[in-house]
Write a protein that holds these residues in place. Structure first.
Motif, PDB file in Angstrom:
ATOM      1  N   LYS A 163       6.635  -8.721   2.480  1.00  0.00           N
ATOM      2  CA  LYS A 163       6.241  -8.542   3.919  1.00  0.00           C
ATOM      3  C   LYS A 163       5.200  -7.414   3.915  1.00  0.00           C
ATOM      4  CE  LYS A 163       7.619  -8.137   8.673  1.00  0.00           C
ATOM      5  NZ  LYS A 163       8.600  -8.010   9.727  1.00  0.00           N
ATOM      6  N   VAL A 164       3.819  -7.730   4.569  1.00  0.00           N
ATOM      7  CA  VAL A 164       2.827  -6.895   4.303  1.00  0.00           C
ATOM      8  C   VAL A 164       2.186  -6.298   5.814  1.00  0.00           C
ATOM      9  CG1 VAL A 164       0.368  -6.422   3.315  1.00  0.00           C
ATOM     10  CG2 VAL A 164       1.915  -7.918   1.942  1.00  0.00           C
ATOM     11  N   ARG A 165       2.176  -5.087   5.898  1.00  0.00           N
ATOM     12  CA  ARG A 165       1.583  -4.526   7.125  1.00  0.00           C
ATOM     13  C   ARG A 165       0.039  -4.365   7.114  1.00  0.00           C
ATOM     14  NH1 ARG A 165       5.559   0.488   8.724  1.00  0.00           N
ATOM     15  NH2 ARG A 165       7.369  -0.817   9.229  1.00  0.00           N
ATOM     16  N   ILE A 222      -5.315   1.692   2.145  1.00  0.00           N
ATOM     17  CA  ILE A 222      -4.262   1.177   1.318  1.00  0.00           C
ATOM     18  C   ILE A 222      -3.316   0.222   1.866  1.00  0.00           C
ATOM     19  CG2 ILE A 222      -2.304   2.364   0.026  1.00  0.00           C
ATOM     20  CD1 ILE A 222      -3.736   4.953   0.185  1.00  0.00           C
ATOM     21  N   SER A 223      -3.208  -1.044   0.969  1.00  0.00           N
ATOM     22  CA  SER A 223      -2.398  -2.035   1.531  1.00  0.00           C
ATOM     23  C   SER A 223      -0.906  -1.529   1.395  1.00  0.00           C
ATOM     24  CB  SER A 223      -2.293  -3.201   0.473  1.00  0.00           C
ATOM     25  OG  SER A 223      -1.458  -4.308   0.872  1.00  0.00           O
ATOM     26  N   VAL A 224      -0.045  -1.769   2.547  1.00  0.00           N
ATOM     27  CA  VAL A 224       1.125  -1.603   3.066  1.00  0.00           C
ATOM     28  C   VAL A 224       2.227  -2.686   2.781  1.00  0.00           C
ATOM     29  CG1 VAL A 224       2.797  -0.411   4.488  1.00  0.00           C
ATOM     30  CG2 VAL A 224       0.279   0.239   4.666  1.00  0.00           C
ATOM     31  N   LYS A 225       3.110  -2.334   1.775  1.00  0.00           N
ATOM     32  CA  LYS A 225       4.057  -3.477   1.531  1.00  0.00           C
ATOM     33  C   LYS A 225       5.475  -3.063   2.303  1.00  0.00           C
ATOM     34  CE  LYS A 225       1.345  -5.505  -1.410  1.00  0.00           C
ATOM     35  NZ  LYS A 225       0.150  -4.875  -1.192  1.00  0.00           N
ATOM     36  N   SER A 270       0.949   0.815  -0.546  1.00  0.00           N
ATOM     37  CA  SER A 270       2.233   1.671  -0.363  1.00  0.00           C
ATOM     38  C   SER A 270       3.524   0.816  -0.334  1.00  0.00           C
ATOM     39  CB  SER A 270       1.996   2.268   1.026  1.00  0.00           C
ATOM     40  OG  SER A 270       2.758   3.129   1.398  1.00  0.00           O
ATOM     41  N   PHE A 271       4.283   0.965  -0.819  1.00  0.00           N
ATOM     42  CA  PHE A 271       5.709   0.344  -0.892  1.00  0.00           C
ATOM     43  C   PHE A 271       6.631   1.081  -0.070  1.00  0.00           C
ATOM     44  CE2 PHE A 271       3.501  -0.670  -4.779  1.00  0.00           C
ATOM     45  CZ  PHE A 271       3.619  -2.177  -4.749  1.00  0.00           C
ATOM     46  N   TYR A 315      13.308   0.871  -4.447  1.00  0.00           N
ATOM     47  CA  TYR A 315      12.519   1.936  -4.060  1.00  0.00           C
ATOM     48  C   TYR A 315      12.332   2.223  -2.691  1.00  0.00           C
ATOM     49  CZ  TYR A 315      12.285   1.304  -9.237  1.00  0.00           C
ATOM     50  OH  TYR A 315      12.290   1.153 -10.637  1.00  0.00           O
ATOM     51  N   HIS A 316      12.031   3.475  -2.348  1.00  0.00           N
ATOM     52  CA  HIS A 316      11.756   3.787  -0.921  1.00  0.00           C
ATOM     53  C   HIS A 316      10.378   4.699  -1.067  1.00  0.00           C
ATOM     54  CE1 HIS A 316      15.496   2.069   0.578  1.00  0.00           C
ATOM     55  NE2 HIS A 316      15.753   2.590  -0.678  1.00  0.00           N
ATOM     56  N   ASN A 317       9.432   4.220  -0.060  1.00  0.00           N
ATOM     57  CA  ASN A 317       7.996   5.158   0.116  1.00  0.00           C
ATOM     58  C   ASN A 317       7.381   5.520  -0.987  1.00  0.00           C
ATOM     59  OD1 ASN A 317       8.808   4.463   3.003  1.00  0.00           O
ATOM     60  ND2 ASN A 317      10.354   6.468   2.816  1.00  0.00           N
ATOM     61  N   ASN A 318       6.802   4.645  -1.779  1.00  0.00           N
ATOM     62  CA  ASN A 318       6.111   4.903  -3.095  1.00  0.00           C
ATOM     63  C   ASN A 318       4.600   4.347  -2.662  1.00  0.00           C
ATOM     64  OD1 ASN A 318       8.330   6.182  -4.933  1.00  0.00           O
ATOM     65  ND2 ASN A 318       9.177   4.517  -4.171  1.00  0.00           N
ATOM     66  N   THR A 319       3.920   5.187  -3.300  1.00  0.00           N
ATOM     67  CA  THR A 319       2.265   4.584  -3.117  1.00  0.00           C
ATOM     68  C   THR A 319       1.968   4.563  -4.877  1.00  0.00           C
ATOM     69  OG1 THR A 319       1.823   5.770  -1.297  1.00  0.00           O
ATOM     70  CG2 THR A 319       0.061   5.035  -2.533  1.00  0.00           C
ATOM     71  N   TRP A 320       1.708   3.200  -5.195  1.00  0.00           N
ATOM     72  CA  TRP A 320       1.717   3.065  -6.695  1.00  0.00           C
ATOM     73  C   TRP A 320       0.472   2.012  -6.579  1.00  0.00           C
ATOM     74  CZ3 TRP A 320       7.703   1.640  -7.764  1.00  0.00           C
ATOM     75  CH2 TRP A 320       8.276   3.084  -7.844  1.00  0.00           C
ATOM     76  N   THR A 321      -0.104   1.985  -7.953  1.00  0.00           N
ATOM     77  CA  THR A 321      -0.978   0.704  -8.237  1.00  0.00           C
ATOM     78  C   THR A 321       0.445  -0.283  -8.794  1.00  0.00           C
ATOM     79  OG1 THR A 321      -1.019   1.373 -10.510  1.00  0.00           O
ATOM     80  CG2 THR A 321      -2.763   2.174  -9.032  1.00  0.00           C
TER      81      THR A 321
END
Length: 1594
Positions: A1351-1353, A1359-1362, A1473-1474, A1509-1515
């Motif tokens: 689900k994407v915001r 930065i794309s938010v997942k 952003s996961f 995992y919670h609140n991570n900004t990754w490639t």
């Protein structure tokens, strides 16, 4: 009066008469009878006296009379005595003749200084001024009148030379020379009454004096009449206008001017008052100021009255309603013995009118003459009132030809009686009048230098008055039949051919309601026109240019250029009889009418009168000539809007002019020619055609269409529908297209855009970029009307093969790139905005649909149930959210299912049948509420080239056959909204996918790569005759195919480039469903309100969302895929940037709409919003008017700059106006969008209030706006090396489903499901052939092997938010080698190091924010997508996006230098952003083979733990590394235990070793060290050469 007479010999008599005083004569029929009777009595008295006094002389004369007739043959007659000639000279100073033709009707003839001389056979008369008046009105005025009768004239002999068929060489001549001729008819003067009485008197006089000699004269051969030579220097014909109308117009102009002048005086007074206030301050009394303004107002009134009184002091009042003027008229009429006499005239009639059946009994002619005409006119001008443009303007007109005039002798029933009152003692005399009309037969050829016609609906009121004036010139026929319309009257009176050669012909169609406007018109310009008019046909040949003349920068737009055009207009008159049989028309006097049935009126023209007209227009451009120019069409969006206004102006209903009792005009209204058409057909033939359409002149964006030989045919019919009600109204004209057929060949479509905006010169950029969109070899289009469809469907019920539109395309070649995408979206956006603006500014904008709850629905046109169509039932789509679908107990049901599946490691789905049957797109297309099968498009051998935004190379998709069907469904209620559904179904057979390889050279000069037809069409038997066939790889996937860059040349003649087949032949099905708020008005009466249930419960959220959602579904059944890394990167790029691109600003639009909905709900009186809409409409209209005003000002400035190009002031003013114009356009767009939202919400509010619905949804009820679905039944994917041939792995997928759901809050949900998958190792000498497969065997369609949900915001800061990311996998068997793992990682992430150095703390690394900055080791930075490339609607494969998966050599170089902001965008686009990630535990059976000197094992049973995992900004690579790290950390103990447990315990050495290890008490530190040795985590640098699956080389 003086009279002098002299006699010279007996043969000549000279008589001279002079009258110095005025000569006045009064004449009337009774006076004439008195004079006639007295003269007759005098003659009788003379005869009586002669008989009495000289009886012998009278007897001798009676005896000699018969002897003179029959003389003896031997004695020739004696010569008669010479005839005496009278030489007469007459001079009269003034003469006035008044002839009373009736008691109150008289004709006056006044002349001054008349001189007449007759000498021998010649006659000469001269009069400087001659006037003829009717009933006291001076109608005809002649000046410089000179009349001569000459025995012969040399000039006439020269005029006879161009006519070699003439037999008479010399003839007498009437020479008539006039200085000026002026004809004026007063307003509403009935000229026909006096003229008819005068003609009756003339007939009476003729019968009175020639009654005895008529038979003798008719039987004897009449002498040849003299020729006529007429010369007129100036001729004018004027209809005078109504004085009241003239004064009304002049007063209006005076008031307009006076309002401007009074405004100027008011400004001066304001300035003076301001100066006084500034000087005196508060001391200036207010009373004084009021007196000043009051006096100014009084002064304005006085000035207006004075100007009104002096209005006609300097300039005379306009008097003319119509002015027809000729200059330099010279007319020659030649008589000849070859066509003199009734028999010869009849022969000429039959020759000139061969199409009319001639009566077998012949024709008795009362009047008959035939002349050869030769005429020349310098100027021929017709003007209406004081309009600035001439109605007709003809210059240098020369005409030659033959003209015949005849009047048929009427039967006794065709003679009317006219009573002439002579008074006592004679009483009344009846004069017989012939009723058949006077007809003309002609064969003319004329040459014209310039011919201009101007017409517009704004001239129609004046033309109506002119028609009323013309009706007063001729008396209507005494026949009581309804009068013929002008087109039938022309067919009755005029017959023959007319040729015209026109050097320059112009037709101006006025486009405004102002008759004084000169800037707005459509200009039809013919060059070298050859016109031929013959009965029932008009032929135009020449070069045609159609221009739009408008006061804007689009002036002189030549939107149609047709060289060497031959346009033929065929007229088919639909009559009861023969439309050419005019001889059989017999008029009847009122006293001779036959009996007719009751209720039917007598009509003498019944057989000849046309009921309708069929018009056929044919435009042929295929004539071969020496011209090089080709037909072209140039259109702007503003030009199309102008044409819409033009069409509205020309189709507007005209008002009745001067009709009714008040004007004493109760005649029935005349039928318009436009309502007389029954059928109209149009045919166009052209060898080539070029079409340019510029949607935006300012942005310079458009489309170009070119085609070779083409043919277009269309036919339409008109119905006249009477209006309901008791009031008499005009019939409604309803046109419908019954048939349309077009064939085009070699069609090419390009999109055009300029990198720069509009320049100051308002010209198009010559360096405009042109990109290929599509081309095709042939196009065939057919259209059938809905009425024809109903007729055919009535005979063949249930046949779905009938479609309104059918399109057949052969060899379609399309290109879709980011450039094409941007231009096409820009074109569509402009069109949509213009359509919305037009709809919202119309008066129909606030009229909602009227829905009657009591009215039953009408029966649909095709096989549809009688009841109103219900919305299609919601289809349960596989969704990770697991919403209940079992009624109120759905939650408990799902919970029980989850408990049952806890111990079974399979992904469960609720589908009981195949997944493809549950797709929303298929279910929505298969409903039975279709009312119109609108469109069928068939394609043969089509191909499309796709190019991404970030990668070089292209993908070519081809299909041997394709079908595209569009259906329109009945409107239905979806939730609380009424929408109309449109479905598209696409069927593709023989599909193939090709792609360039990395080693392929890039395209040069922008040339496209195309497949040859032999590689696209259906699979054929290969003949291995040629070397080319042997080199190619057949139909298998991975084979290389030769392409061509020029479709018209064979591949052998070009520098061939090969592409690789990445997907072999397959079939594809696509479905697209769209829902619109725009309801067809014809279907509005079939809509029933939604049913409201008594026990209404809250519906399931999923069902609400799926009510009416735009859905796209793609289905592949079997796929054979082969890609190398570069091709994989290219496919992802194309999918992300081309196929799944959606329009931006959706969230902003939805928020505005939600706010307006809320305002409507909280409003105390929602109808008050109507006034705000009206105010906003007015504001938008003012913006549109201001834009038009600015364009007109810029137009006038540009015209001035053409004359004075160095005027800096004008140039600066032009720049300011351009800026102001841009600001007005921006304001117009903003307010237009706001108006659209307001009207849309207001309409929804009206519908919902009418049906008592809740207006606004709850905040948590987020609706679905778009759904995208991809389904593959079975796919086999071969991963290859860079050469595209050597395989790495083969992945087999079954029941693959990907769905993407876009929601109204700008979020998106991605779901990927996989029923079964296996991966095989294709590397040479591989230990394990099967790398990855589920542990259980292939199961039914109810179970899945893999489910991935995301689900994407909306993106934040790029930065794309997942929001949610979850992966469910069945138990797997993994058989992996070190070599295979590195090859696979290199395939998906080429150029990236998958073995990063360790960061000190594992937990700290899990919280690391990756921005692309190297942590320990430099990492390559590669740009992937635009900003927010993985945002909503950007990527179908977001879990597979390769942020760095493309090699530098295959990626496009940046076009512009990269700055810091671009780098920030790149880094933001690389990261995600996961918020929440979950991967449930997965049982694994792992086998591993490492490199040399590494630890291997087989069949290790491991359980991959549940990862969150919670609140991570990754490639994506960071995410993969995190999963790798945590999995490795959790599997250490499992690996140790599994490895130790699996060791065999049979050998003594093994048993001894185990005992030795047990003696060492199994230290924990030693266990960890052994674990590190087992899985490849070396301690220190003891084993530098060892390598593991999750480790990296040290």
């Amino acid at each position: 009066m003086e009279m002098l007479a002299s006699f010279e010999r007996l043969s000549n008599i000279f008589l001279k008469v002079q009258c110095g005083a005025g000569l006045t004569l009064l004449w009337s029929p009774p006076d004439h009878m008195y004079l006639y009777q007295h003269i007759l009595a005098t003659l009788q008295c003379r005869d009586l006296l002669r008989a009495t006094l000289f009886p012998e002389t009278v007897l001798l004369l009676e005896l000699e009379t018969p002897g003179t007739i029959s003389e003896p043959e031997g004695h020739p007659p004696e010569p008669s005595p010479p005839k005496r000639l009278l030489n007469l000279t007459l001079e009269v100073s003034t003469a006035k003749l008044t002839a009373f033709v009736a008691e109150d009707k008289f004709i006056t003839l006044a002349a001054e200084s008349v001189s007449l001389t007759r000498h021998g056979g010649s006659l000469q008369a001269y009069c400087p001024e001659l006037a003829a008046g009717f009933d006291g009105n001076s109608i005809f005025n002649f000046k410089e009148v000179e009349v001569q009768l000459l025995p012969e004239l040399e000039e006439m002999i020269l005029h006879r030379n161009p006519f070699p068929m003439l037999q008479t060489l010399r003839n007498r001549v009437w020479l008539l020379s006039l200085g000026s001729v002026s004809v004026e008819f007063p307003y509403q003067y009935d000229f026909s009454q006096t003229l008819d009485e005068a003609v009756g008197v003339q007939k009476w006089l003729k019968g009175l004096h020639r009654g005895g000699t008529r038979a003798v004269a008719s039987s004897s051969c009449a002498p040849l009449p003299p020729d006529l030579l007429l010369k007129v220097q100036h001729f004018s014909w004027v209809f005078l206008d109504d004085v009241f109308e003239v004064k009304l117009r002049d007063n209006y102009e005076l008031m307009k001017d006076e309002s401007k002048e009074s405004a100027k005086r008011l400004q001066l007074l304001d300035a003076k008052v301001a100066a006084l206030r500034k000087q005196h301050g508060e001391l200036l009394p207010a009373r004084k100021i009021e007196e000043l303004y009051a006096s100014l107002e009084h002064k304005n009134i006085e000035i207006y009255i004075q100007r009104s009184r002096r209005l006609y002091g300097n300039t005379p009042m306009r008097r003319a309603l119509l002015t027809w003027s000729l200059a330099g008229l010279e007319l020659v009429a030649l008589a000849d013995a070859s066509f003199h006499g009734p028999e010869r005239v009849v022969e000429q009639v039959r020759e000139l009118d061969p199409g009319s059946p001639f009566p077998a009994e012949g024709v008795d002619l009362v009047i008959h003459w035939c002349r050869m005409l030769k005429c020349s006119v310098k100027t021929f001008l017709v003007r209406i009132r004081d309009y600035p443009r001439y109605l007709f303007e003809i210059r240098d007109w020369r005409l030659m030809g033959r003209l015949v005039g005849t009047e048929q002798s009427g039967q006794p029933c065709s003679r009317r009686r006219q009573i002439l009152h002579l008074g006592l003692p004679w009483g009344n005399v009846a004069v017989e009048r012939n009723m058949p009309p006077f007809k003309f037969y002609h064969d003319f050829h004329s040459e014209i230098f310039q011919y201009t016609v101007v017409w517009g609906p704004c001239w129609d009121p004046a033309w109506t008055l002119i028609g009323q004036s013309v009706d007063l010139l001729t008396k209507p026929s005494a026949d009581p039949s309804p009068p013929l319309p002008w087109w039938d009257k022309s067919r009755l009176l005029f017959h023959g051919d007319w040729h015209m050669d026109v050097e320059q012909a112009n037709l101006h169609q006025l486009a405004t309601e102002d008759p004084y406007n000169t800037t707005e018109n459509m200009h039809w310009e013919w060059s070298h026109l050859s016109f031929h008019w013959k009965p029932g046909q008009f032929v135009f040949k020449g070069d045609l240019d159609v221009n739009v003349r408008t006061a804007s920068k689009y002036d002189d737009c030549c939107f149609l250029h047709l060289p060497d055009l031959c346009m033929t207009l065929d007229l088919q008159w639909l009559c009861h009889g023969n439309p050419h049989d005019h001889h059989s028309v017999t008029l009847r006097a009122p006293e001779f009418l036959p009996e007719v049935p009751v209720g039917q009126l007598h009509d003498s023209y019944r057989a000849f009168r046309s009921e309708n007209l069929n018009l056929s227009i044919k435009m042929d451009l295929t004539r071969h000539s020496g011209t090089i120019s080709q037909p072209r069409i140039l259109l702007y969006s503003s030009t199309l809007r102008w044409m819409q206004n033009f069409w509205a102006t020309w189709t507007s209903v005209t008002r009745p002019i001067c009709r009714g009792k008040l004007f004493n005009n109760m005649k029935p209204s005349k039928k318009k020619l436009g309502q007389h058409y029954k059928q109209l057909s149009f045919t166009a033939l052209f060898p080539q055609l070029q079409v340019h359409y510029w949607a935006s002149f300012a942005q310079q964006r458009g489309i170009q269409i070119e085609c070779s030989q083409g043919h277009v045919f269309t036919r339409g019919t008109q119905r006249l529908i009477p209006q309901a009600g008791t009031v008499m109204r005009r019939l409604i004209s309803d046109w419908s297209v019954t048939q349309m057929v077009s064939d085009l060949s070699q069609v090419t479509v390009h999109l055009m855009a300029s990198p720069t905006e509009e320049n100051a010169d308002h010209c198009l950029d010559p360096l405009v970029t042109k990109t290929h969109l599509l081309s095709l070899s042939s196009l065939t289009y057919q259209r059938h009307s809905s009425r024809m469809a109903e007729e055919e469907l009535s005979t063949r019920v249930g046949d779905p093969a009938f479609h309104t539109h059918q399109l057949h395309l052969v060899d379609l070649r399309a290109s879709w790139t980011t450039t094409n995408r941007d231009i096409a979206f820009g074109l569509y956006d402009g069109y949509k905005k213009a359509a919305v603006l037009k709809r919202n500014l119309s008066t129909e904008a606030l009229k909602g649909l009227k829905i009657d709850p009591q009215m039953p629905a009408k029966k649909p046109k095709q096989s549809v149930p009688t009841s109103a169509p219900a919305p299609p039932p919601p289809v349960s789509t596989p969704s990770f959210s697991g919403q209940p679908d079992k009624g109120s107990s759905g939650g408990a049901y799902m919970l029980q299912k989850l408990i049952e599946e806890t111990d079974r490691f399979v992904v469960f789905t609720e589908e009981e049948s195949g997944v493809s049957d549950q797709l929303c797109g298929i279910a929505a297309c298969q409903t039975d509420d279709i009312y119109n099968r609108n469109c069928l498009i068939e394609l043969v051998n089509c191909q499309m080239v796709l190019r991404g935004a970030e990668t070089e190379g292209c993908v070519i998709v081809s299909a041997a056959k394709a079908q595209l069907l569009q259906c329109q469904h009945h409107p239905a209620w979806y939730g609380d909204t009424l929408k109309q559904k449109t479905s598209w179904t696409c069927l593709l057979d023989g599909m193939q996918y090709f792609a360039t390889t990395e080693s392929s050279p890039t395209e040069q000069d922008g040339r496209q790569l195309w497949l040859e037809v032999k590689n696209i069409e259906e699979h054929r038997q290969r003949s291995l005759d040629s070397v080319q066939e042997l080199m190619e790889s057949g139909q298998a996937v991975g084979g290389m195919v030769t392409t061509t860059t020029d479709w018209n040349q064979p591949a052998e003649a070009q520098q061939a480039q090969q592409v690789q087949r990445i997907i072999s032949r397959c079939n594809c099905r696509m479905y697209y469903i769209s829902y619109s708020h725009d309801i067809d008005p014809e279907l509005a009466t079939q809509i029933k309100p939604p049913e409201v249930h008594e026990n209404q419960e809250k519906e399931d959220l999923l069902k609400k969302q799926e009510g009416a959602v735009d859905t796209f579904t793609l289905i592949h059944h079997e796929l054979e895929i082969s890609t190398n890394p570069a091709q994989y990167a290219m496919i992802l790029d194309i999918v992300n940037n081309l196929l799944l691109h959606v329009e931006p600003k959706r969230k902003e639009h939805s928020e505005k709409k939600q706010r307006v909905r809320f305002q409507l709900e909280i409003s105390s009186n929602p109808e008050e919003q109507r006034s705000s809409i009206l105010h906003l409409q007015e504001a938008v209209r003012q913006h549109v008017a201001q834009i038009r005003q600015l364009e007109k000002q810029m137009y006038s400035i540009m015209k001035s700059l053409q004359d004075d190009s160095k005027n800096e002031n004008l140039f600066d003013l032009n720049q300011k106006l351009q800026l102001q114009l841009n600001q007005e356009k921006a304001s117009l767009q903003l307010e237009s969008e706001e108006l659209n939202i307001l009207i849309r919400c207001f309409k929804d509010f009206q519908l919902q209030q009418a049906n008592k619905m809740e207006l606004r949804k709850q905040q948590e009820d987020v609706s679905v706006v778009r759904r995208t679905e991809f389904y593959f039944a079975q796919a086999r994917w071969r991963l290859t090396e860079e050469d595209g041939q050597l395989g790495i792995a083969e992945l087999e997928l079954q029941r693959f489903l990907y769905s993407k759901v876009n929601k109204s809050d700008d979020t998106a949900e991605h779901l990927l499901e996989l029923g079964w998958f296996t991966m095989n190792n294709l590397l040479p000498n591989a230990v394990y052939k099967v790398v990855l497969r589920p542990q259980s065997s292939c199961q039914s369609g109810r179970q899945l092997a893999l489910r991935l949900f995301s689900k994407v915001r909306p993106p934040v800061g790029g930065i794309s938010v997942k929001e949610h990311f979850e992966v469910n996998v069945v138990p797997l068997t993994i058989q992996l080698t070190h070599q295979f793992f590195h090859r696979i990682m290199g395939f998906f992430f080429p150029g990236r190091s998958v073995e990063d150095d360790e960061v000190g703390d594992e937990e700290d690394k899990s919280k690391l924010v990756t921005t692309g900055i190297p942590v320990v080791k430099p990492r390559q930075l590669i740009v992937t997508d635009d900003a927010a490339a993985l945002g909503p609607g950007k990527g179908v494969a977001q879990g597979l996006n390769r942020s760095s998966g493309v090699r530098r050599s295959f990626r496009k170089a940046p076009e512009h230098p990269v700055d810091d902001i671009d780098k920030m965008k790149e880094r933001a686009a690389m990261n995600n952003s996961f918020i929440y990630i979950k991967i449930p535990q997965v049982p694994l059976c792992v086998s591993y083979k490492g490199e040399k000197n590494s630890v291997d094992w087989g069949d290790l049973n491991l359980v991959l733990p549940c990862l969150e995992y919670h609140n991570n900004t990754w490639t994506w690579l960071d995410f993969a590394m995190a999963v790798k790290r945590d999995s490795r950390k959790a599997l250490v103990a499992q690996v140790i235990k599994e490895k130790l447990r699996l060791k065999p315990a049979t050998g003594s050495e093994v048993r001894g070793k185990l005992e030795t290890k047990s003696d060492l008490n199994m230290q924990q530190q030693e266990e960890e060290e052994k674990a590190r040795l087992l899985i490849g985590l070396s301690v220190g640098n003891k084993n530098p050469g060892k390598k593991s699956i999750f480790g990296r080389r040290k």
